[in-house]
Design a protein around this motif. Structure first.
Motif, PDB file in Angstrom:
ATOM      1  N   ARG A 115       0.740  -1.032  -0.249  1.00  0.00           N
ATOM      2  CA  ARG A 115       0.275   0.242   0.239  1.00  0.00           C
ATOM      3  C   ARG A 115       0.971   1.558  -0.027  1.00  0.00           C
ATOM      4  O   ARG A 115       0.171   1.981  -0.152  1.00  0.00           O
ATOM      5  N   ARG A 138      -1.348  -3.950  -9.029  1.00  0.00           N
ATOM      6  CA  ARG A 138      -2.143  -4.935  -8.336  1.00  0.00           C
ATOM      7  C   ARG A 138      -1.447  -6.727  -7.856  1.00  0.00           C
ATOM      8  O   ARG A 138      -1.335  -6.582  -7.138  1.00  0.00           O
ATOM      9  N   GLY A 142       0.054  -5.510  -4.481  1.00  0.00           N
ATOM     10  CA  GLY A 142      -1.095  -6.181  -3.718  1.00  0.00           C
ATOM     11  C   GLY A 142      -1.994  -5.645  -3.697  1.00  0.00           C
ATOM     12  O   GLY A 142      -3.128  -5.721  -2.376  1.00  0.00           O
ATOM     13  N   HIS A 143      -2.356  -4.505  -4.347  1.00  0.00           N
ATOM     14  CA  HIS A 143      -2.900  -3.157  -3.441  1.00  0.00           C
ATOM     15  C   HIS A 143      -4.110  -2.468  -5.172  1.00  0.00           C
ATOM     16  O   HIS A 143      -3.426  -2.892  -5.988  1.00  0.00           O
ATOM     17  N   ASN A 387      -3.878 -13.171  -6.004  1.00  0.00           N
ATOM     18  CA  ASN A 387      -4.875 -12.508  -5.349  1.00  0.00           C
ATOM     19  C   ASN A 387      -4.830 -11.080  -5.193  1.00  0.00           C
ATOM     20  O   ASN A 387      -4.796 -10.380  -4.099  1.00  0.00           O
ATOM     21  N   ALA A 389      -6.176  -7.988  -4.491  1.00  0.00           N
ATOM     22  CA  ALA A 389      -6.866  -7.013  -3.159  1.00  0.00           C
ATOM     23  C   ALA A 389      -8.158  -7.387  -3.274  1.00  0.00           C
ATOM     24  O   ALA A 389      -8.731  -6.081  -4.617  1.00  0.00           O
ATOM     25  N   GLU A 391     -10.504  -4.181  -1.736  1.00  0.00           N
ATOM     26  CA  GLU A 391      -9.933  -2.545  -1.509  1.00  0.00           C
ATOM     27  C   GLU A 391     -10.517  -1.843  -2.391  1.00  0.00           C
ATOM     28  O   GLU A 391      -9.396  -2.140  -2.958  1.00  0.00           O
TER      29      GLU A 391
END
Ligand code: SF4
Length: 698
Positions: A115, A138, A142-143, A387, A389, A391
């Protein structure tokens, strides 16, 4: 002579969302001149940018080698001379630059979590490049902190369209105006910003079509309009609700259509009771009788279209503005038939395609919500166990705030220039200076690249292969005309090289491979293949089969929402985020000019365009200038609560007397030093179209 060319290459214009097809004529490995080509959106036409806007690719400021910030560089700021960047940077090999770029971002990810890194991709790159960029953020971090300039453009229109129609794209191409008998153009200035589309609008009026223009600025199309409603800035919702009040109270709405294809009409009708035109006239600055005349003209049309632009979307009530326009079309049944439709005119050449490709923090490709597990799962598989995220990520303006809060520490910026394009740009520049690691990938050392730790030199549009999607949902093939200078490389290749260094296992050797992967996650690309695009040059989505060129008009038989129905969503009047007062008594509106594109990095390095508009200028009514004691051509100081600029005054009777218009292409008088970063709560778009300001002689 014009015959004297070595070869020619068919491609697409890189400037606005009209997506004109053109022919690059090449002599001695340079673009010697450009001709319009018979694309479906432009039929051989080009505007001045498409005709003369290409010599930037040979400008001496082009980045031709990777650069890294020198250990002894002065503090980060707007202080790098693009003609001599070596005061702050040194050349590096591609290997060193990519290692530093990836290593810096990965280090922040490993120390602070994914993040802590955010990405701005570009609406000027290809679909394949936009797709790879969001995939990198992404799956590599990872977000979903990935966004692009749609956030400053039509994010609020898309929010309203997704909510009420079920799809963010236009319901009909703009050329469909040929089949309309009434058309509304609101909050858009096509003669300057979508000039080839404007030629179709003017022809429509000349053939006897009723053109209704609504805009706080008088503008080029007004000469062709039967009704010109120069309403007060920010009063759009009041005006549109008043028009719809007339339609419903006079029984002009299309009951059959409303019964068959919509929901929530009864509540909406009750809501409209509060907006009689006589009550709204003062607020809007438009006579009640004129409001009634416009309502009758649009509701009485056999086929009507609505076009809108940034004047609608760039407000704290931008989503409400679009909700009203959608309701207006639904009330009259002006969707899904020839000559009808809702058309937010897209700004950048590929803002539609970049959004479709998932370059937005709340949606995966094809607007599939990151918050729904069943929509994320196929991408986890497609991207090798990514995977994704669950949100939403941060949006453009939110990312700058998160940098100041210490939550974002690194960024990868591709072909965006937030140091010029963000609202309250001093705040954005201070944020960029705070970053621990900034990687900028671009064709020039932009104002944003001033703050970079690593600069990766990219190929310009006429130097690479890729597809782009215009405002009409037409996917078009761009082809390379000339080779990139020096060591510059196509963006997709650079992003893929970074991905490899981040440990991602991507198999992509050509944009064709990327397009094939996109098709696996994007139903909108069904029946569109790379081979088809190479052979045909353009296919409109949706398309029913391998021989179908695609549908310009959609939703003739229901909408992609639950129950197949579009929705009426009432919109209340919300004031602008700040209003004039004794200290800041005038209204500032910002926007573009015909000759310059966005932050000017390309067009101000283009000889003809720069010669046509060489100097930063602000437009004011001649009476306002007289009151200020400033002649046209004299100097003004414009100040808001964020900052001040000095700029040349230009007299323009089309601007209302309490208003000043400033284009945002000029770094020496950057309009966005002045603008208000207040956001629309739904689309998260800033209020570029309204700020309280003071204007004085400089
Ligand atoms: Fe390019 Fe837009 Fe002009 Fe067409 S109208 S030539 S796409 S800038």
């Amino acid at each position: 002579s014009r015959q004297d060319k070595d070869r020619e290459v068919r491609s697409v214009c890189p400037y606005c969302g009209v997506g004109c097809q053109l022919t690059f004529n090449i002599r001695d490995e340079k673009i010697a001149w450009v001709d319009g080509a018979p694309g479906p959106a432009n039929e051989n036409r080009l505007c001045v940018k498409g005709r003369f806007g290409f010599d930037y690719i040979g400008h001496p400021h082009r980045l031709t080698a990777p650069l890294v910030r020198r250990d002894d560089a002065p503090p980060k700021g707007l202080n790098v001379d693009p003609a001599d960047p070596m005061t702050h940077f040194r050349e590096a090999s591609w290997d060193e630059a990519l290692d530093r770029a990836a290593g810096g971002l990965a280090g922040l990810r490993d120390r602070h979590g994914g993040r802590a890194v955010a990405g701005f991709g570009s609406a000027k790159c290809s679909n394949e490049e936009a797709y790879l960029f969001q995939k990198l953020i992404r799956s590599g971090f990872g977000h979903n902190n990935v966004d692009h300039c749609t956030r400053l453009c039509h994010a609020s229109s898309v929010a309203a369209l997704m909510e009420n129609v079920g799809s963010g794209a236009v319901t009909a191409g703009f050329n469909e105006i040929e089949n309309a008998d009434v058309a509304i153009v609101i909050g858009a200035n096509p003669t300057e910003n979508h000039p080839v589309a404007a030629t179709y609008f003017k022809q429509f009026a000349k053939r006897g079509g009723t053109l209704i223009v609504m805009d706080p600025r008088g503008q080029g199309l007004r000469r062709h309009a039967e009704h010109m409603l120069q309403f007060r800035p920010g009063s759009d919702v009041a005006l549109l609700n008043a028009i719809m009040h007339v339609i419903v109270s006079e029984g002009l709405h299309d009951r059959q259509y409303i019964d068959a294809y919509t929901e929530n009409f009864d509540a909406f009708r009750t809501h409209l009771d509060g907006f009689p035109p006589e009550k709204m006239a003062d607020l809007c600055g438009i006579d009640a009788e004129e409001i009634r005349a416009v309502a009758r003209a649009f509701a009485g049309a056999r086929a009507g279209m609505i076009f809108w632009g940034m004047g609608v979307s760039q407000h704290v009530h931008g989503t409400d503005n679009s909700r009203c326009l959608i309701s207006l079309a639904l009330l009259c049944g002006h969707v899904g038939r020839p000559g009808t439709g809702l058309h937010p005119l897209r700004g950048q050449n590929n803002v539609q395609g970049a959004s479709d490709a998932g370059l937005i923090p709340m949606f995966l490709p094809d607007y599939q919500s990151v918050e729904q597990a069943e929509l994320r799962a196929p991408f986890d598989t497609l991207w090798g166990g990514a995977n994704v995220a669950p949100e939403r990520g941060l949006t453009v303006v939110e990312i700058m705030d998160a940098i100041h809060d210490g939550d974002i520490r690194g960024m990868y910026i591709l072909g965006e220039n937030p140091a010029m394009s963000d609202p309250d740009v001093d705040h954005a520049r201070a944020a960029l200076a705070r970053l621990d690691h900034l990687v900028v990938q671009d064709i020039f050392l932009t104002e944003t690249a001033n703050y970079a730790d690593v600069i990766l030199p990219a190929a310009a549009w006429p130097e690479k292969t890729g597809t782009v999607t215009n405002t009409n949902r037409q996917v078009q093939m761009g082809r390379p005309a000339v080779a990139p200078p020096g060591q510059a490389r196509p963006d997709w290749e650079i992003t893929a090289a970074l991905a490899k260094r981040l440990g991602l296992d991507w198999a992509c050797d050509h944009p064709r491979d990327v397009f094939a992967e996109m098709k696996q996650g994007m139903a909108s690309l069904d029946n569109i293949t790379w081979d088809r695009l190479e052979a045909e040059g353009v296919v409109t989505y949706p398309t029913e089969g391998p021989d179908d060129p695609g549908r310009s008009i959609v939703f003739g038989d229901g909408f992609p929402r639950a129950g197949g129905r579009a929705r009426f969503t009432p919109a209340e009047v919300t004031p602008p985020a700040e209003v004039p007062d004794a200290r800041f008594p005038m209204i500032l509106i910002t926007g573009r000019q015909l000759e310059h594109w966005h932050t000017g990095s390309m067009t101000r390095r283009t000889a003809v365009l720069d010669a046509l508009e060489p100097e930063a200028n602000a437009a004011l009514h001649p009476r306002t200038l007289r009151r200020l004691g400033v002649e046209a051509g004299g100097r003004l100081r414009i100040e808001t609560r964020r900052g001040a600029i000095e700029i040349m005054a230009r007299a323009d009777r089309a601007v209302a007397e309490d208003t000043v218009f400033v284009p945002f292409a000029y770094v020496e008088a950057a309009a966005n030093i002045l603008t208000n970063p207040a956001l629309d709560p739904f689309g998260k778009i800033p209020e570029f179209k309204y700020a309280a300001c003071a204007v004085t002689p400089a």
